[in-house]
Design a protein around this motif. Structure first.
Motif, PDB file in Angstrom:
ATOM      1  N   LYS A 281      -5.484   3.314  -5.465  1.00  0.00           N
ATOM      2  CA  LYS A 281      -5.046   1.925  -5.387  1.00  0.00           C
ATOM      3  C   LYS A 281      -6.162   1.196  -4.644  1.00  0.00           C
ATOM      4  CE  LYS A 281      -0.602  -0.115  -5.342  1.00  0.00           C
ATOM      5  NZ  LYS A 281       0.695  -0.277  -4.771  1.00  0.00           N
ATOM      6  N   ILE A 282      -6.794   0.263  -5.323  1.00  0.00           N
ATOM      7  CA  ILE A 282      -7.992  -0.371  -4.767  1.00  0.00           C
ATOM      8  C   ILE A 282      -7.699  -1.837  -4.471  1.00  0.00           C
ATOM      9  CG2 ILE A 282     -10.425  -0.926  -5.207  1.00  0.00           C
ATOM     10  CD1 ILE A 282     -10.323   1.502  -7.240  1.00  0.00           C
ATOM     11  N   TYR A 283      -7.985  -2.234  -3.233  1.00  0.00           N
ATOM     12  CA  TYR A 283      -7.775  -3.627  -2.815  1.00  0.00           C
ATOM     13  C   TYR A 283      -9.144  -4.279  -2.605  1.00  0.00           C
ATOM     14  CZ  TYR A 283      -3.040  -2.038  -1.998  1.00  0.00           C
ATOM     15  OH  TYR A 283      -1.768  -1.517  -2.167  1.00  0.00           O
TER      16      TYR A 283
ATOM     17  N   GLU B 145      -4.366   4.041   9.273  1.00  0.00           N
ATOM     18  CA  GLU B 145      -3.584   5.127   8.644  1.00  0.00           C
ATOM     19  C   GLU B 145      -3.428   4.874   7.148  1.00  0.00           C
ATOM     20  OE1 GLU B 145       0.116   5.770  10.657  1.00  0.00           O
ATOM     21  OE2 GLU B 145      -0.832   5.627  12.627  1.00  0.00           O
ATOM     22  N   PRO B 146      -4.524   4.943   6.411  1.00  0.00           N
ATOM     23  CA  PRO B 146      -4.400   4.648   4.974  1.00  0.00           C
ATOM     24  C   PRO B 146      -3.813   5.829   4.218  1.00  0.00           C
ATOM     25  CG  PRO B 146      -6.654   5.218   5.519  1.00  0.00           C
ATOM     26  CD  PRO B 146      -5.880   5.289   6.793  1.00  0.00           C
ATOM     27  N   PRO B 147      -2.998   5.565   3.182  1.00  0.00           N
ATOM     28  CA  PRO B 147      -2.570   6.679   2.331  1.00  0.00           C
ATOM     29  C   PRO B 147      -3.778   7.256   1.585  1.00  0.00           C
ATOM     30  CG  PRO B 147      -1.598   4.576   1.602  1.00  0.00           C
ATOM     31  CD  PRO B 147      -2.448   4.284   2.779  1.00  0.00           C
ATOM     32  N   GLU B 148      -3.668   8.483   1.151  1.00  0.00           N
ATOM     33  CA  GLU B 148      -4.770   9.206   0.487  1.00  0.00           C
ATOM     34  C   GLU B 148      -5.421   8.388  -0.629  1.00  0.00           C
ATOM     35  OE1 GLU B 148      -6.677  12.208   0.446  1.00  0.00           O
ATOM     36  OE2 GLU B 148      -6.047  11.725   2.482  1.00  0.00           O
ATOM     37  N   TYR B 149      -4.597   7.675  -1.390  1.00  0.00           N
ATOM     38  CA  TYR B 149      -5.082   7.008  -2.609  1.00  0.00           C
ATOM     39  C   TYR B 149      -5.649   5.604  -2.361  1.00  0.00           C
ATOM     40  CZ  TYR B 149      -0.306   5.349  -1.926  1.00  0.00           C
ATOM     41  OH  TYR B 149       0.848   4.843  -1.363  1.00  0.00           O
ATOM     42  N   ALA B 150      -5.600   5.097  -1.132  1.00  0.00           N
ATOM     43  CA  ALA B 150      -6.007   3.697  -0.880  1.00  0.00           C
ATOM     44  C   ALA B 150      -7.511   3.570  -0.662  1.00  0.00           C
ATOM     45  CB  ALA B 150      -5.269   3.150   0.337  1.00  0.00           C
ATOM     46  N   VAL B 151      -8.098   2.562  -1.311  1.00  0.00           N
ATOM     47  CA  VAL B 151      -9.506   2.198  -1.067  1.00  0.00           C
ATOM     48  C   VAL B 151      -9.551   0.678  -0.884  1.00  0.00           C
ATOM     49  CG1 VAL B 151     -11.870   2.145  -2.002  1.00  0.00           C
ATOM     50  CG2 VAL B 151     -10.388   4.110  -2.482  1.00  0.00           C
ATOM     51  N   ILE B 152     -10.093   0.252   0.241  1.00  0.00           N
ATOM     52  CA  ILE B 152     -10.158  -1.187   0.537  1.00  0.00           C
ATOM     53  C   ILE B 152     -11.621  -1.629   0.527  1.00  0.00           C
ATOM     54  CG2 ILE B 152      -9.723  -2.953   2.320  1.00  0.00           C
ATOM     55  CD1 ILE B 152      -7.245  -1.282   3.093  1.00  0.00           C
ATOM     56  N   LEU B 153     -11.907  -2.657  -0.272  1.00  0.00           N
ATOM     57  CA  LEU B 153     -13.265  -3.193  -0.358  1.00  0.00           C
ATOM     58  C   LEU B 153     -13.279  -4.598   0.231  1.00  0.00           C
ATOM     59  CD1 LEU B 153     -14.098  -2.175  -4.064  1.00  0.00           C
ATOM     60  CD2 LEU B 153     -14.537  -0.867  -1.999  1.00  0.00           C
ATOM     61  N   LEU B 154     -13.975  -4.751   1.350  1.00  0.00           N
ATOM     62  CA  LEU B 154     -14.095  -6.065   1.995  1.00  0.00           C
ATOM     63  C   LEU B 154     -15.453  -6.654   1.616  1.00  0.00           C
ATOM     64  CD1 LEU B 154     -12.874  -4.994   5.553  1.00  0.00           C
ATOM     65  CD2 LEU B 154     -11.548  -6.306   3.912  1.00  0.00           C
ATOM     66  N   LEU B 155     -15.451  -7.786   0.947  1.00  0.00           N
ATOM     67  CA  LEU B 155     -16.705  -8.430   0.546  1.00  0.00           C
ATOM     68  C   LEU B 155     -16.922  -9.624   1.465  1.00  0.00           C
ATOM     69  CD1 LEU B 155     -16.091  -8.533  -3.332  1.00  0.00           C
ATOM     70  CD2 LEU B 155     -16.647  -6.576  -1.892  1.00  0.00           C
TER      71      LEU B 155
ATOM     72  N   VAL C 258       0.810  -1.220   0.000  1.00  0.00           N
ATOM     73  CA  VAL C 258       0.000   0.000   0.000  1.00  0.00           C
ATOM     74  C   VAL C 258       0.854   1.286   0.000  1.00  0.00           C
ATOM     75  CG1 VAL C 258      -0.326   0.304   2.500  1.00  0.00           C
ATOM     76  CG2 VAL C 258      -2.183   0.902   0.931  1.00  0.00           C
ATOM     77  N   ALA C 259       2.081   1.189   0.449  1.00  0.00           N
ATOM     78  CA  ALA C 259       2.942   2.389   0.472  1.00  0.00           C
ATOM     79  C   ALA C 259       3.418   2.774  -0.929  1.00  0.00           C
ATOM     80  CB  ALA C 259       4.148   2.142   1.375  1.00  0.00           C
ATOM     81  N   ILE C 260       3.376   1.811  -1.861  1.00  0.00           N
ATOM     82  CA  ILE C 260       3.790   2.109  -3.251  1.00  0.00           C
ATOM     83  C   ILE C 260       2.659   2.871  -3.932  1.00  0.00           C
ATOM     84  CG2 ILE C 260       4.522   1.098  -5.449  1.00  0.00           C
ATOM     85  CD1 ILE C 260       5.198  -1.478  -3.714  1.00  0.00           C
ATOM     86  N   LYS C 261       2.986   4.016  -4.494  1.00  0.00           N
ATOM     87  CA  LYS C 261       1.943   4.855  -5.115  1.00  0.00           C
ATOM     88  C   LYS C 261       1.313   4.143  -6.324  1.00  0.00           C
ATOM     89  CE  LYS C 261       2.943   9.493  -3.681  1.00  0.00           C
ATOM     90  NZ  LYS C 261       4.242   9.760  -3.079  1.00  0.00           N
ATOM     91  N   PRO C 262       0.080   4.545  -6.700  1.00  0.00           N
ATOM     92  CA  PRO C 262      -0.561   3.909  -7.867  1.00  0.00           C
ATOM     93  C   PRO C 262       0.288   4.054  -9.122  1.00  0.00           C
ATOM     94  CG  PRO C 262      -2.099   5.380  -6.715  1.00  0.00           C
ATOM     95  CD  PRO C 262      -0.753   5.587  -6.096  1.00  0.00           C
ATOM     96  N   TYR C 263       0.217   3.042  -9.990  1.00  0.00           N
ATOM     97  CA  TYR C 263       0.994   3.072 -11.242  1.00  0.00           C
ATOM     98  C   TYR C 263       0.398   4.060 -12.225  1.00  0.00           C
ATOM     99  CZ  TYR C 263       3.272  -1.177  -9.639  1.00  0.00           C
ATOM    100  OH  TYR C 263       3.983  -2.083  -8.907  1.00  0.00           O
ATOM    101  N   SER C 264      -0.930   3.984 -12.399  1.00  0.00           N
ATOM    102  CA  SER C 264      -1.533   4.812 -13.449  1.00  0.00           C
ATOM    103  C   SER C 264      -2.823   5.505 -13.006  1.00  0.00           C
ATOM    104  CB  SER C 264      -1.820   3.954 -14.687  1.00  0.00           C
ATOM    105  OG  SER C 264      -2.636   2.850 -14.328  1.00  0.00           O
ATOM    106  N   GLY C 265      -3.575   4.892 -12.118  1.00  0.00           N
ATOM    107  CA  GLY C 265      -4.864   5.471 -11.723  1.00  0.00           C
ATOM    108  C   GLY C 265      -4.719   6.419 -10.554  1.00  0.00           C
TER     109      GLY C 265
END
Length: 330
Positions: A112-114, A136-146, A102-109
């Protein structure tokens, strides 16, 4: 195509996610809670596509480079968390695929969605690991728990997520979908709708399952002639059930819906609301010879059989007892 408008039912969830996108108020974590095959994965896919879409509109455009990658499950910033053990998502799975990534920034979008499917399979250690990222999520992180069971998740996880509960889809919508999209004939669609109980994935699976058709006709044949069958014939019929790749609860549901039809017809003499109305001759015959009390006993015995099988009581024994109750009362 994977758009919000392709999601059948689930109006509240669609509205919530669309509003989050248009208002730019996307949460860092969502839980989508609903039974197996209810469409959680498809909703997650559409939402992830919309978040990454280059056109930045509430519906994913399906045409930009990002959407095309997402449609084929090849988007570098939409990560589906996998697990080797079938019934467990381990702390190592979460650390390797989420925490250390998660610390690695998004490649293109922009995000970063998990997507963590079957989140109820996370061990307590795995849940505590994901909690670190949720705190403490980075700004770009979105986590979807199904998940099929929101209660299996720690209260500390629930308090940091937006919880979206799937609702059963109305019978009319399920039937319309089967008939228009899958070209299922009217009668077959009605039977699938009765079994699916608002679960669109289950309705689709039943509509396209040869096993379901075969099991249904064998089950009905057994119910029509069980009064005159010897015990060894009943045992042979039970053995045959195990040859099909159908969940035993689906088989028991066929029997339950049959006896509900018998009960309904006995009470109202009306064919219109019956699921198996093309079998009206047999239903009428059984309704005439069975008492209300006998039919109630059979419906209770079906519930008991489900309960016993869930508790791992011997399959043959459970089914024999059930069939004898049916023979005696049906």
């Amino acid at each position: 195509m994977a758009r919000f408008q392709d999601i059948i039912g689930q109006e509240q969830i669609k509205e919530h996610l669309r509003n989050a996108i248009t208002a730019g108020k996307v949460s860092h974590a969502y839980i989508i809670n609903g039974e197996k095959s209810s469409g959680k994965e498809f909703i997650a896919k559409v939402f992830a596509m919309a978040l990454q879409c280059e056109k930045r509109e509430e519906e994913p455009c399906q045409e930009c480079h990002s959407c095309k990658q997402a449609l084929t499950d090849n988007h570098p910033d939409i990560i589906r968390v996998s697990h080797e053990k079938p019934n467990t998502i381990s702390v190592d799975d979460i650390r390797a695929q989420v925490n250390n990534d998660v610390a690695i920034k998004p490649y293109s979008g922009p995000y970063k969605i998990y997507i963590i499917n079957e989140a109820e399979k996370m061990t307590p250690q795995a849940q505590n690991a994901i909690l670190k990222t949720l705190e403490e999520p980075p700004e770009y992180a979105v986590i979807l728990l199904l998940t099929t069971n929101v209660n299996s998740l720690l209260p500390t996880i629930l308090s940091r997520c937006v919880v979206l509960n799937m609702k059963p889809v109305s019978d009319e919508l399920v039937k319309k979908y089967l008939m228009e999209q899958l070209r299922v004939p009217d009668y077959k669609a009605e039977v699938c709708v009765a079994f699916a109980r608002g679960n669109i994935g289950k309705a689709r699976a039943l509509a396209s399952s040869e096993d379901f058709e075969n099991v249904k006709s064998e089950a009905l044949s057994l119910l029509k002639y069980i009064k005159d069958m010897e015990l060894n014939e009943i045992i042979a019929a039970i053995k045959k059930i195990t040859e099909y790749k159908l969940e035993i609860n689906d088989y028991l549901d066929i029997l339950a819906i049959w006896y509900r039809d018998v009960l309904l017809f006995k009470a109202t003499n009306d064919v219109n609301h019956l699921v198996f109305r093309e079998e009206i001759q047999s239903l009428r015959k059984i309704a005439q010879r069975s008492s209300y009390e006998g039919i109630e006993k059979i419906i209770e015995a079906l519930d008991t059989a489900k309960y016993r099988l869930d508790a791992n009581v011997n399959f043959e024994l459970t089914m024999e007892l059930l069939m004898l109750t049916i023979q005696e009362n049906g």
